[in-house]
Enzyme design. Structure first.
Site, PDB file in Angstrom:
ATOM      1  N   GLU A  11     -10.588  -0.101  -1.495  1.00 26.62           N
ATOM      2  CA  GLU A  11     -10.508   1.090  -0.654  1.00 26.62           C
ATOM      3  C   GLU A  11     -11.322   2.255  -1.220  1.00 26.62           C
ATOM      4  OE1 GLU A  11      -7.038   2.674   1.053  1.00 26.62           O
ATOM      5  OE2 GLU A  11      -5.989   0.750   1.221  1.00 26.62           O
ATOM      6  N   HIS A  65     -15.641   1.357   7.437  1.00 25.68           N
ATOM      7  CA  HIS A  65     -15.384   0.058   6.795  1.00 25.68           C
ATOM      8  C   HIS A  65     -16.639  -0.803   6.827  1.00 25.68           C
ATOM      9  CE1 HIS A  65     -10.959   0.354   6.491  1.00 25.68           C
ATOM     10  NE2 HIS A  65     -11.099   1.184   7.488  1.00 25.68           N
ATOM     11  N   CYS A  85      -4.523  -2.986   3.408  1.00 22.99           N
ATOM     12  CA  CYS A  85      -5.245  -1.882   4.037  1.00 22.99           C
ATOM     13  C   CYS A  85      -5.165  -2.100   5.547  1.00 22.99           C
ATOM     14  CB  CYS A  85      -6.697  -1.845   3.572  1.00 22.99           C
ATOM     15  SG  CYS A  85      -7.661  -0.507   4.308  1.00 22.99           S
ATOM     16  N   GLY A  86      -4.421  -1.246   6.232  1.00 26.98           N
ATOM     17  CA  GLY A  86      -4.203  -1.433   7.665  1.00 26.98           C
ATOM     18  C   GLY A  86      -5.463  -1.225   8.480  1.00 26.98           C
ATOM     19  N   ASN A 145       0.907  -1.160   0.000  1.00 26.18           N
ATOM     20  CA  ASN A 145       0.000   0.000   0.000  1.00 26.18           C
ATOM     21  C   ASN A 145       0.933   1.192   0.000  1.00 26.18           C
ATOM     22  OD1 ASN A 145      -2.333   1.258   2.539  1.00 26.18           O
ATOM     23  ND2 ASN A 145      -2.192   1.786   0.380  1.00 26.18           N
ATOM     24  N   GLY A 169      -8.386  -1.401   7.365  1.00 28.72           N
ATOM     25  CA  GLY A 169      -9.309  -2.461   6.946  1.00 28.72           C
ATOM     26  C   GLY A 169      -9.039  -3.769   7.671  1.00 28.72           C
ATOM     27  N   ASN A 222      -6.541  10.417  -0.140  1.00 25.58           N
ATOM     28  CA  ASN A 222      -6.633   9.341  -1.136  1.00 25.58           C
ATOM     29  C   ASN A 222      -6.180   9.836  -2.496  1.00 25.58           C
ATOM     30  OD1 ASN A 222      -7.658   7.126   0.375  1.00 25.58           O
ATOM     31  ND2 ASN A 222      -9.695   8.068   0.375  1.00 25.58           N
ATOM     32  N   CYS A 242      -5.384   6.127   8.174  1.00 25.26           N
ATOM     33  CA  CYS A 242      -4.698   5.203   7.271  1.00 25.26           C
ATOM     34  C   CYS A 242      -3.694   4.427   8.112  1.00 25.26           C
ATOM     35  CB  CYS A 242      -3.991   5.958   6.143  1.00 25.26           C
ATOM     36  SG  CYS A 242      -3.055   4.879   5.039  1.00 25.26           S
ATOM     37  N   GLY A 243      -3.967   3.151   8.301  1.00 23.67           N
ATOM     38  CA  GLY A 243      -3.150   2.332   9.212  1.00 23.67           C
ATOM     39  C   GLY A 243      -1.776   2.027   8.645  1.00 23.67           C
ATOM     40  N   ASN A 244      -1.708   1.570   7.393  1.00 25.89           N
ATOM     41  CA  ASN A 244      -0.392   1.308   6.792  1.00 25.89           C
ATOM     42  C   ASN A 244       0.415   2.609   6.724  1.00 25.89           C
ATOM     43  OD1 ASN A 244      -0.704  -1.469   6.272  1.00 25.89           O
ATOM     44  ND2 ASN A 244      -1.894  -1.029   4.429  1.00 25.89           N
TER      45      ASN A 244
HETATM   46  N1  API Z   1      -8.966   4.552   1.624  1.00 26.29           N
HETATM   47  C1  API Z   1      -9.063   4.843   3.069  1.00 26.29           C
HETATM   48  C2  API Z   1      -7.812   5.594   3.559  1.00 26.29           C
HETATM   49  C3  API Z   1      -6.552   4.721   3.534  1.00 26.29           C
HETATM   50  C4  API Z   1      -6.701   3.476   4.358  1.00 26.29           C
HETATM   51  C5  API Z   1      -5.663   2.379   4.115  1.00 26.29           C
HETATM   52  N2  API Z   1      -4.671   2.632   3.119  1.00 26.29           N
HETATM   53  C6  API Z   1      -5.031   1.907   5.428  1.00 26.29           C
HETATM   54  O1  API Z   1      -3.914   1.379   5.412  1.00 26.29           O
HETATM   55  O2  API Z   1      -5.734   2.012   6.474  1.00 26.29           O
HETATM   56  C7  API Z   1     -10.318   5.691   3.321  1.00 26.29           C
HETATM   57  O3  API Z   1     -10.804   6.345   2.379  1.00 26.29           O
HETATM   58  O4  API Z   1     -10.790   5.684   4.469  1.00 26.29           O
END
Ligand code: API
Length: 276
Positions: free
Chosen positions: A210, A161, A219-220, A13, A222, A66, A75-77
């Site tokens: 995402e 989510h 997706c962290g 990611n 996620g 994004n 965004c966790g990652n």
């Molecule tokens: N697309 C996500 C943000 C990035 C999350 C993802 N890259 C992670 O690692 O949590 C959103 O619109 O909430």
């Protein structure tokens, strides 16, 4: 203007990380789209911004955009990459590092193997706060989409989510059902869509379509939401490993009101400058 950035990823990611403490720039959505473009720009799933804190009890402000230009809550990652970035750039010597995001305060700790342990905060389960339109809070909900009923979990990790169980992630309808659910009317701010296959009580596979990006390699937030969904459904113990296409995350959640703890890698790929 030439904007300095660092290209990083968390399990594939990928991110462009920009320090707006030592640089001054008024970042707008169209700038994000240009930088994130994989043909005409640098290319990334999200653009992460390091800013000075707006309150005395945190070390930094962490902003997340994004690829489409939308600013989001978590965004966790990216949080793991944020920690490595501010450490490697010597912007702080603190460990753990406390950062404020639009989705709340999180704590980042770099361990001796340079993995990053993130306290992602407690999951948000009240529909109105996710936000998700529902008559009452429940462990699972029935969501009507594309002429079918799906049993889903709706959880926020600061960002929204929806999680559904599949028999085999390799054959999950990520590309077709993902965008339908991402834009589903019961999610007023749209939603990240997780497809989870539980392998045993301490391991699951996950693919995520995402919000604002499409399917990513990992997706962290996620993975954290899927962990909560699995524990709530009685399918996962309080410690589990998430297998994503880009690699593995270690997750821990002791139950409602407790934070989800996510541990994983963060990788720096290259440094660069982009004309913007
Ligand atoms: N697309 C996500 C943000 C990035 C999350 C993802 N890259 C992670 O690692 O949590 C959103 O619109 O909430």
């Amino acid at each position: 203007m030439l904007l300095k950035f660092t290209k990083m990823h968390g399990l594939g990611n990928d991110f462009v990380v920009v320090d707006l403490i030592t640089q001054r720039f008024n970042l707008k959505p169209h700038h994000v789209r240009k930088i994130a473009d994989r043909n005409f720009g640098v290319g990334c799933d999200q653009l992460l911004v390091v800013e000075a804190p707006s309150r005395p009890d945190v070390d930094f402000r962490y902003r997340i955009f994004n690829a489409e230009g939308s600013e989001v809550e978590q965004c966790g990652n990216g949080a793991r990459c944020f920690a490595r970035f501010v450490r490697d750039k010597k912007l702080t010597g603190n460990n753990p590092i406390r950062v404020e995001t639009a989705g709340g305060i999180i704590s980042l700790e770099i361990d001796e193997q340079k993995r990053v342990r993130v306290d992602m905060g407690a999951p948000i389960l009240e529909p109105d706060a996710i936000p998700f339109i529902a008559d009452a809070r429940a462990t699972t909900y029935t969501l009507e989409a594309d002429g079918r009923d799906y049993t889903v979990s709706a959880i926020s990790m600061g960002n929204p989510h929806v999680v559904l169980q599949v028999d085999d992630t390799r054959y999950a309808p990520v590309a077709t059902l993902g965008p339908i659910l991402e834009a589903h009317g019961r999610f007023p701010k749209r939603v990240n869509v997780g497809f989870m296959q539980v392998l045993d009580r301490q391991r699951f596979r996950l693919r995520v379509f995402e919000r604002g990006v499409g399917e990513t390699l990992a997706c962290g937030s996620g993975a954290c939401a899927a962990m909560v969904a699995g524990v709530q459904r009685g399918l996962l113990d309080s410690n589990a490993t998430a297998e994503l296409n880009g690699g593995e995350l270690i997750l821990s959640w002791q139950g409602e009101g407790h934070p989800v703890i996510m541990t994983g890698p963060a990788t720096t790929v290259f440094e660069g400058q982009v004309r913007i």
